[in-house]
Design an enzyme around this catalytic site. Structure first.
Site, PDB file in Angstrom:
ATOM      1  N   SER A 184       2.585  37.454 -20.675  1.00  0.00           N
ATOM      2  CA  SER A 184       2.235  38.815 -21.075  1.00  0.00           C
ATOM      3  C   SER A 184       1.356  39.548 -20.068  1.00  0.00           C
ATOM      4  O   SER A 184       1.323  40.765 -20.064  1.00  0.00           O
ATOM      5  CB  SER A 184       1.552  38.791 -22.443  1.00  0.00           C
ATOM      6  OG  SER A 184       0.489  37.862 -22.452  1.00  0.00           O
ATOM      7  N   HIS A 212       7.425  38.567 -25.593  1.00  0.00           N
ATOM      8  CA  HIS A 212       7.813  39.635 -24.667  1.00  0.00           C
ATOM      9  C   HIS A 212       9.258  39.501 -24.193  1.00  0.00           C
ATOM     10  O   HIS A 212       9.712  40.297 -23.370  1.00  0.00           O
ATOM     11  CB  HIS A 212       6.876  39.660 -23.455  1.00  0.00           C
ATOM     12  CG  HIS A 212       5.565  40.313 -23.751  1.00  0.00           C
ATOM     13  ND1 HIS A 212       5.412  41.677 -23.848  1.00  0.00           N
ATOM     14  CD2 HIS A 212       4.346  39.798 -24.001  1.00  0.00           C
ATOM     15  CE1 HIS A 212       4.149  41.966 -24.126  1.00  0.00           C
ATOM     16  NE2 HIS A 212       3.479  40.839 -24.228  1.00  0.00           N
ATOM     17  N   LYS A 243       6.872  44.086 -30.899  1.00  0.00           N
ATOM     18  CA  LYS A 243       7.004  44.662 -29.554  1.00  0.00           C
ATOM     19  C   LYS A 243       8.334  45.410 -29.444  1.00  0.00           C
ATOM     20  O   LYS A 243       8.442  46.499 -29.968  1.00  0.00           O
ATOM     21  CB  LYS A 243       6.791  43.563 -28.528  1.00  0.00           C
ATOM     22  CG  LYS A 243       5.306  43.172 -28.534  1.00  0.00           C
ATOM     23  CD  LYS A 243       4.913  42.011 -27.683  1.00  0.00           C
ATOM     24  CE  LYS A 243       3.397  41.865 -27.770  1.00  0.00           C
ATOM     25  NZ  LYS A 243       2.944  40.497 -27.621  1.00  0.00           N
TER      26      LYS A 243
HETATM   27  C1  LIG Z   1       1.785  39.925 -28.308  1.00  0.00           C
HETATM   28  C2  LIG Z   1       1.981  38.454 -28.192  1.00  0.00           C
HETATM   29  C3  LIG Z   1       1.905  37.632 -29.315  1.00  0.00           C
HETATM   30  C4  LIG Z   1       1.472  38.157 -30.645  1.00  0.00           C
HETATM   31  O1  LIG Z   1       2.433  38.949 -31.252  1.00  0.00           O
HETATM   32  P1  LIG Z   1       1.995  39.966 -32.408  1.00  0.00           P
HETATM   33  O2  LIG Z   1       3.236  40.150 -33.188  1.00  0.00           O
HETATM   34  O3  LIG Z   1       1.503  41.200 -31.739  1.00  0.00           O
HETATM   35  O4  LIG Z   1       0.913  39.286 -33.178  1.00  0.00           O
HETATM   36  C5  LIG Z   1       2.186  36.285 -29.161  1.00  0.00           C
HETATM   37  N1  LIG Z   1       2.512  35.773 -27.962  1.00  0.00           N
HETATM   38  C6  LIG Z   1       2.582  36.531 -26.857  1.00  0.00           C
HETATM   39  C7  LIG Z   1       2.967  35.912 -25.560  1.00  0.00           C
HETATM   40  C8  LIG Z   1       2.308  37.892 -26.939  1.00  0.00           C
HETATM   41  O5  LIG Z   1       2.346  38.639 -25.834  1.00  0.00           O
END
Ligand SMILES: *Cc1c(COP(=O)(O)O)cnc(C)c1O
Length: 402
Positions: A184, A212, A243
């Site tokens: 990320s 992602h 996302k």
């Molecule tokens: C954003 C993210 C999460 C968490 O996801 P949410 O649905 O926003 O809680 C988990 N793992 C990674 C790698 C992320 O970038």
């Protein structure tokens, strides 16, 4: 009340951050999340969202939310295991399982809860976790909660992961090998094929966090398992609905028994209320769009290439990015935050990231383009980023040719 606050040490810490230039005020979004959004009273090109496919404000998702709220109400009323499992929750789980070509799926309130809840549920203190050093905080928290022994390997270093696994040969306990699908902070892609082969060789459970990669990589956005054609070989696939899918939530895909086990033991599933029906309905609408409009993903990648090529041509370093996540490396945290503030003043919103979100000395601004950004917006953003970088002397220190 003359007693000094028992929390005064927090105030001191805040003062120290302000002095160091790393104190961050939350920016206030006053419009829907769009490629150009209104933050703090100002229209800016939004390069700070995870809304990869422009679904967060898509009329079909909004309509699905309204219709579900009218039919099923605003909230579910309970945790899933008591009385908070609605037909929409189960429909969404079946839909995702079919989409991902797996036996079963469980949806959590967030991707964070999915990762932390799953790792903590399936491992015990007698077990072992072999984890990439840059894995997401929710994985790290899950590892800690499980109390299993943690063996970190260098970022995307398969040889080092194998060393870790070899050292555990003959040692009792289950082994979990875990990586992000797309990282990320750097936007590079996890070495899933190599790790999957290692998991098979050493009898480890293979788990990938596709937060992602969901909606971004693989056919119709099916994620890294599909991207690398590893179907049937990865035991636990986590994805997010927050996302590219544009709404909120996380999910775990795998065997029927894995999912049944999580229904019984994953603590966020057992002890925290399920999604409002509107959330599940909007996610279902998003999967319709993923399946019917793959051109959104094509456009996302076209925009990514255009944006990154433009930055490179102007001498900016985007690190190791292989995805729409495009960091622009600057070094110190205070510089990253100052860079971000200047960009905002010029009309571009890009997050400044410093320690502890990224390692000391590796501060950056992080940009994410979406399929919904126009060429003109991207050209304007490249121009602004370049001129601010020049003015701040970031260009010279950040551009390491080759
Ligand atoms: C954003 C993210 C999460 C968490 O996801 P949410 O649905 O926003 O809680 C988990 N793992 C990674 C790698 C992320 O970038």
């Amino acid at each position: 009340m003359t007693r000094p606050s028992a929390l005064s040490y927090l105030t001191e810490q805040l003062e120290a951050w302000k002095k160091a230039g790393t104190y961050q005020r939350l920016r206030e979004l006053e419009s829907a999340c769009e490629p150009v959004s209104k933050f703090d009273g100002k229209e800016v090109i939004n390069l700070a969202s995870n809304n990869y496919l422009g679904l967060a404000n898509h009329p079909k998702l909004v309509e699905a939310e309204c219709a579900a709220a009218r039919k099923y109400g605003a909230g579910s009323g309970a945790v899933r295991t008591i009385s908070g499992t609605m037909e929409l929750h189960l429909e969404l789980e079946r839909r995702i399982a079919a989409f991902k070509h797996v036996e079963a799926c469980v949806v959590f309130q967030s991707g964070f809860a999915a990762n932390a809840g799953t790792v903590a549920a399936i491992l015990t203190p007698e077990d072992h976790i072999i984890s990439d050093e840059l894995n997401h905080a929710s994985i790290i928290d899950g590892c800690r909660l499980s109390k299993a022994k943690i063996h970190v390997f260098r970022h995307r270093d398969a040889a080092h992961a194998e060393e870790r696994l070899k050292a555990l040969e003959g040692v009792a306990g289950h082994k979990l090998l875990i990586t992000d699908g797309v990282f990320s902070m750097d936007g590079d892609i996890g070495i899933l094929p190599e790790l999957t082969a290692l998991a098979e060789k050493y009898g480890a459970i293979m788990m990938v966090d596709d937060a992602h990669a969901s909606g971004v990589l693989g056919r119709n956005g099916r994620g890294t398992v599909d991207h690398f054609n590893l179907h049937g070989r990865v035991d636990v696939q986590v994805g997010t609905l927050s996302k590219a899918v544009g709404v909120l939530g996380g999910y775990v895909c795998g065997s029927r028994d894995l999912i049944e086990f999580l229904y019984h033991r994953a603590r966020p599933f057992l002890f925290s209320t399920s999604h409002p029906p509107a959330v599940a309905a909007a996610c279902l609408a998003a999967f319709d769009i993923l399946e019917q409009e793959p051109e959104r993903i094509e456009q996302l990648w076209k925009n990514t290439r255009f944006f990154q090529d433009g930055l490179h041509a102007n001498g900016l370093s985007t690190g190791d990015s292989q995805s729409p996540i495009t960091p622009i490396m600057v070094g110190e945290a205070a510089t990253a935050h100052a860079f971000s503030r200047s960009l905002f003043d010029e009309g571009v919103f890009a997050t400044g990231l410093g320690y502890p979100t990224v390692p000391q000395g590796k501060a950056r601004i992080r940009t994410i383009v979406t399929s919904a950004h126009s060429r003109e917006m991207l050209e304007r953003a490249i121009g602004i980023i370049t001129s601010v970088a020049k003015r701040m002397n970031i260009l010279a220190s950040a551009s390491v040719p080759g």
